[in-house]
Enzyme design. Structure first.
Site, short mmCIF file in Angstrom:
data_model
loop_
_atom_site.label_atom_id
_atom_site.label_comp_id
_atom_site.label_asym_id
_atom_site.label_seq_id
_atom_site.Cartn_x
_atom_site.Cartn_y
_atom_site.Cartn_z
N GLY A 10 -4.89 15.79 -5.34
CA GLY A 10 -5.31 16.31 -4.05
C GLY A 10 -6.02 15.25 -3.21
O GLY A 10 -6.26 14.13 -3.65
N ARG A 12 -8.77 13.12 -1.63
CA ARG A 12 -10.04 12.57 -2.15
C ARG A 12 -10.21 12.77 -3.66
O ARG A 12 -11.31 12.91 -4.16
CB ARG A 12 -11.24 13.15 -1.40
CG ARG A 12 -11.31 12.78 0.05
CD ARG A 12 -11.69 11.31 0.21
NE ARG A 12 -11.64 10.91 1.59
CZ ARG A 12 -10.74 10.03 2.06
NH1 ARG A 12 -9.84 9.50 1.29
NH2 ARG A 12 -10.77 9.69 3.33
N SER A 13 -9.09 12.76 -4.39
CA SER A 13 -9.15 12.93 -5.84
C SER A 13 -9.30 11.60 -6.58
O SER A 13 -9.49 11.59 -7.79
CB SER A 13 -7.90 13.65 -6.35
OG SER A 13 -6.74 12.88 -6.07
N GLY A 14 -9.19 10.49 -5.84
CA GLY A 14 -9.31 9.17 -6.46
C GLY A 14 -7.98 8.48 -6.71
O GLY A 14 -7.93 7.49 -7.45
N THR A 35 2.41 2.83 4.01
CA THR A 35 3.48 3.53 4.71
C THR A 35 3.00 4.30 5.93
O THR A 35 3.79 4.92 6.63
CB THR A 35 4.18 4.51 3.76
OG1 THR A 35 3.23 5.49 3.33
CG2 THR A 35 4.79 3.80 2.57
N HIS A 50 -9.80 0.82 3.86
CA HIS A 50 -8.92 0.59 2.70
C HIS A 50 -8.67 -0.90 2.52
O HIS A 50 -8.77 -1.43 1.40
CB HIS A 50 -7.59 1.32 2.87
CG HIS A 50 -7.56 2.69 2.28
ND1 HIS A 50 -6.68 3.04 1.30
CD2 HIS A 50 -8.30 3.79 2.54
CE1 HIS A 50 -6.87 4.30 0.97
NE2 HIS A 50 -7.84 4.79 1.72
N ARG A 54 -9.90 -3.40 -0.68
CA ARG A 54 -8.96 -4.11 -1.54
C ARG A 54 -9.31 -5.59 -1.69
O ARG A 54 -9.21 -6.13 -2.77
CB ARG A 54 -7.53 -3.95 -1.02
CG ARG A 54 -6.96 -2.61 -1.36
CD ARG A 54 -5.48 -2.56 -1.11
NE ARG A 54 -5.09 -2.88 0.24
CZ ARG A 54 -5.03 -2.00 1.23
NH1 ARG A 54 -5.36 -0.75 1.04
NH2 ARG A 54 -4.63 -2.38 2.43
#
Length: 173
Positions: A10, A12-14, A35, A50, A54
């Site tokens: 789902g 924000r589940s990681g 994407t 994000h 990274r």
């Protein structure tokens, strides 16, 4: 070397963090294929965070539809995410007629197959959007169906499937 891993769950589940950590455990210089179509400022900020998380060891490729045009042979590749990738096939922003669900699903399956012909390790991130109640919106229902079918397609070809629940990876396959 060729391997397909699907990470699902789902919101924000990681999922993304798990996929990124897995990629870094397999390669010091992985590839991140984003994407997403950036729709607004809030989403642009998400993309920025994000990228910042990274770090510089990643090769970042932003590609909304035709991922297979990039040569990633011999690399570890995170594709984030299948749901947004599906959106790019489902909603035509190129001025052509909207594709049917079957046309969009066939297009993304063909592109998935072309991409994964390459000898690489692929880690696909996706969402379980069909786990809640059925939407009252017909377009939303069609998209949820398409995305669910694509998840099944990827899972059927995956060597491993991991479901993220509250930040905890649960191995499914």
């Amino acid at each position: 070397m060729k391997k397909i891993i699907l990470v699902t769950g789902g919101q924000r589940s990681g999922k993304s963090v798990y996929a990124e950590r897995t990629a870094l455990a397999l390669s010091p210089t992985p590839v991140y294929m984003a994407t997403a179509h950036v729709w607004d400022e809030e989403f642009s900020e998400r993309v920025r965070r994000h990228k910042e998380r990274r770090g510089p060891q990643w090769t970042n490729i932003e590609e909304e539809k035709h991922l297979s045009r990039h040569d990633v042979a011999g690399r570890v590749v995170v594709v984030d995410c299948v749901t947004l990738w599906c959106t790019n096939f489902f909603f035509n922003r190129e001025g052509k007629a909207q594709p049917t669900v079957d046309e969009a699903l066939d297009g993304i399956k063909r592109e998935f197959d072309k991409l994964t012909e390459q000898d690489a390790t692929f880690i696909f991130v996706t969402n379980e959007i069909g786990s809640g109640e059925v939407s009252g919106n017909a377009v939303q229902r069609r998209f949820t169906d398409m995305q669910g079918w694509m998840n099944q397609y990827v899972a059927s070809r995956a060597d491993e499937v991991v479901m993220m629940v509250c930040g905890i990876p649960v191995k499914i396959k």
